[in-house]
Motif scaffolding. Sequence first.
Motif, PDB file in Angstrom:
ATOM      1  N   THR A 103     -45.526 -33.100  55.454  1.00 56.53           N
ATOM      2  CA  THR A 103     -45.372 -31.897  56.284  1.00 56.53           C
ATOM      3  C   THR A 103     -46.503 -30.909  56.039  1.00 56.53           C
ATOM      4  N   HIS A 104     -47.045 -30.892  54.839  1.00 55.33           N
ATOM      5  CA  HIS A 104     -48.102 -29.967  54.415  1.00 55.33           C
ATOM      6  C   HIS A 104     -47.690 -28.511  54.587  1.00 55.33           C
ATOM      7  N   HIS A 105     -46.378 -28.240  54.572  1.00 55.60           N
ATOM      8  CA  HIS A 105     -45.914 -26.863  54.766  1.00 55.60           C
ATOM      9  C   HIS A 105     -46.337 -25.934  53.623  1.00 55.60           C
ATOM     10  N   ILE A 106     -46.413 -26.446  52.416  1.00 53.57           N
ATOM     11  CA  ILE A 106     -46.866 -25.636  51.278  1.00 53.57           C
ATOM     12  C   ILE A 106     -48.380 -25.517  51.310  1.00 53.57           C
ATOM     13  N   ASP A 107     -49.067 -26.644  51.553  1.00 56.07           N
ATOM     14  CA  ASP A 107     -50.537 -26.629  51.607  1.00 56.07           C
ATOM     15  C   ASP A 107     -51.056 -25.644  52.645  1.00 56.07           C
ATOM     16  N   GLU A 108     -50.435 -25.644  53.822  1.00 57.93           N
ATOM     17  CA  GLU A 108     -50.864 -24.753  54.906  1.00 57.93           C
ATOM     18  C   GLU A 108     -50.690 -23.289  54.515  1.00 57.93           C
ATOM     19  N   ALA A 109     -49.578 -22.970  53.891  1.00 57.69           N
ATOM     20  CA  ALA A 109     -49.320 -21.583  53.484  1.00 57.69           C
ATOM     21  C   ALA A 109     -50.305 -21.138  52.410  1.00 57.69           C
ATOM     22  N   VAL A 110     -50.566 -22.000  51.446  1.00 57.68           N
ATOM     23  CA  VAL A 110     -51.488 -21.662  50.360  1.00 57.68           C
ATOM     24  C   VAL A 110     -52.912 -21.522  50.894  1.00 57.68           C
ATOM     25  N   ARG A 111     -53.254 -22.298  51.896  1.00 56.15           N
ATOM     26  CA  ARG A 111     -54.585 -22.201  52.497  1.00 56.15           C
ATOM     27  C   ARG A 111     -54.853 -20.780  53.024  1.00 56.15           C
TER      28      ARG A 111
END
Length: 136
Positions: A103-111
């Motif tokens: 999902t990359h939901h955490i990666d996207e937010a941290v970006r």
Amino acid sequence: MAKGESPLTNLLASLSSTLAPAAMEAAKAELDRAGDETYEKIKAGTPVRTGALKASLRKERVERRGKYGTRIYYDGYDEKGTPYQLIANALNKGGEGTGYSATHHIDEAVRGLKGLDGRIAEAVEKAIEEETKKGG
């Protein structure tokens, strides 16, 4: 500038005692804003099947000597005893054989935190300008 030092660190160290409080408040406000925004992005992107994972998302302010910011994490365990943080990390990265794609939901937010040092520096400089105009 010594290795490991940032322009923001040098700026804060050079401030007079009358300007330092305004600068620190501006930096904290920008960090709070970034923490809130990141939390909301993670929450919005968290996959929902039963709602328990999304409901387990927590945010807490961290303020202790040398540290200030926001801690964002999934708290608790599912009915099988698996930590929600482990589930969230697995969904974020995906995995072979799980049947779930990342999902990359955490990666996207941290970006979204990229460039935060610059945004903090801008907020501090603006606060210093305003304080100087007031006669601080």
